[in-house]
Design a protein around this motif. Structure first.
Motif, PDB file in Angstrom:
ATOM      1  N   GLU A   5       9.169  -0.520  -9.866  1.00 55.54           N
ATOM      2  CA  GLU A   5       8.627   0.427 -10.080  1.00 55.54           C
ATOM      3  C   GLU A   5       7.877   0.438 -11.197  1.00 55.54           C
ATOM      4  OE1 GLU A   5       7.641   2.971  -7.632  1.00 55.54           O
ATOM      5  OE2 GLU A   5       9.171   2.107  -5.721  1.00 55.54           O
ATOM      6  N   THR A   6       8.592   0.803 -12.578  1.00 52.22           N
ATOM      7  CA  THR A   6       7.722   0.963 -13.280  1.00 52.22           C
ATOM      8  C   THR A   6       8.178  -0.700 -14.663  1.00 52.22           C
ATOM      9  OG1 THR A   6       9.639   1.412 -14.236  1.00 52.22           O
ATOM     10  CG2 THR A   6       8.562   3.100 -13.580  1.00 52.22           C
ATOM     11  N   SER A  65       6.169  -1.839   0.223  1.00 57.40           N
ATOM     12  CA  SER A  65       5.142  -0.740   1.023  1.00 57.40           C
ATOM     13  C   SER A  65       4.123  -0.555   0.873  1.00 57.40           C
ATOM     14  CB  SER A  65       6.456   0.636   0.782  1.00 57.40           C
ATOM     15  OG  SER A  65       6.638   1.015  -0.378  1.00 57.40           O
ATOM     16  N   SER A  66       3.757  -1.407  -0.836  1.00 63.14           N
ATOM     17  CA  SER A  66       3.097  -1.296  -2.194  1.00 63.14           C
ATOM     18  C   SER A  66       2.125  -1.323  -2.547  1.00 63.14           C
ATOM     19  CB  SER A  66       2.879   0.643  -2.437  1.00 63.14           C
ATOM     20  OG  SER A  66       1.377   0.800  -3.067  1.00 63.14           O
ATOM     21  N   PRO A  67       0.960  -2.307  -3.444  1.00 61.55           N
ATOM     22  CA  PRO A  67       0.736  -3.571  -3.624  1.00 61.55           C
ATOM     23  C   PRO A  67       0.750  -2.844  -5.281  1.00 61.55           C
ATOM     24  CG  PRO A  67      -1.529  -2.684  -2.734  1.00 61.55           C
ATOM     25  CD  PRO A  67      -0.357  -1.554  -2.257  1.00 61.55           C
TER      26      PRO A  67
END
Length: 142
Positions: free
Chosen positions: A117-118, A78-80
């Motif tokens: 995510e992290t 959904s996102s780079p």
């Protein structure tokens, strides 16, 4: 940030079979100063990209996201910002450049590309290992 468009006429070109590109002379010289990355997804699918030594892990993630390969459609993210590179078993933080890693020009370097995510803390793995083995960072003088 387009890397594959050459303004020169098509009359003069060099074929680089290893990279599978038709390159005009000026572009060939430019590509020999670039780093060829083969990115591998968790699914095992691979794709090769050319990058400058000045490109950071964040730049690479954004470029791959913006130019997501058609055969990777099932793994689309959904996102780079959640794309992470793994090189030699370690996550690359966003500001690390390919030049800082001293990657060779004209050869293919393999990295893994994962959605996460992290990132783990830089020393968290080493700290866990020391806790398990009872080792510490202090010296013993005899």
């Amino acid at each position: 940030m387009s890397r594959r468009i050459c303004p020169e006429p098509l009359s003069n070109f060099t074929v680089n079979y290893k990279l599978k590109y038709f390159l005009r002379p000026a572009c060939y010289r430019k590509c020999m100063k670039q780093i060829n990355l083969r990115l591998i997804l968790v699914s095992g699918k691979t794709k090769e990209f050319l990058f400058s030594p000045n490109d950071s892990a964040s730049d690479i993630a954004k470029h791959v996201y913006d130019n997501w390969p058609m055969d990777w459609e099932e793994e689309q993210v959904s996102s780079p910002n959640i794309l992470r590179l793994i090189y030699q078993g370690r996550f690359l933080h966003g500001n690390v450049t390919l030049g800082a890693l001293k990657l060779p020009f004209g050869k293919t370097t393999v990295m893994h590309l994962v959605a996460r995510e992290t990132l783990p803390e830089p020393n968290s793995q080493g700290q866990r290992n020391r806790e398990k083995t009872g080792e510490s960072n202090c010296c013993v003088i005899l």
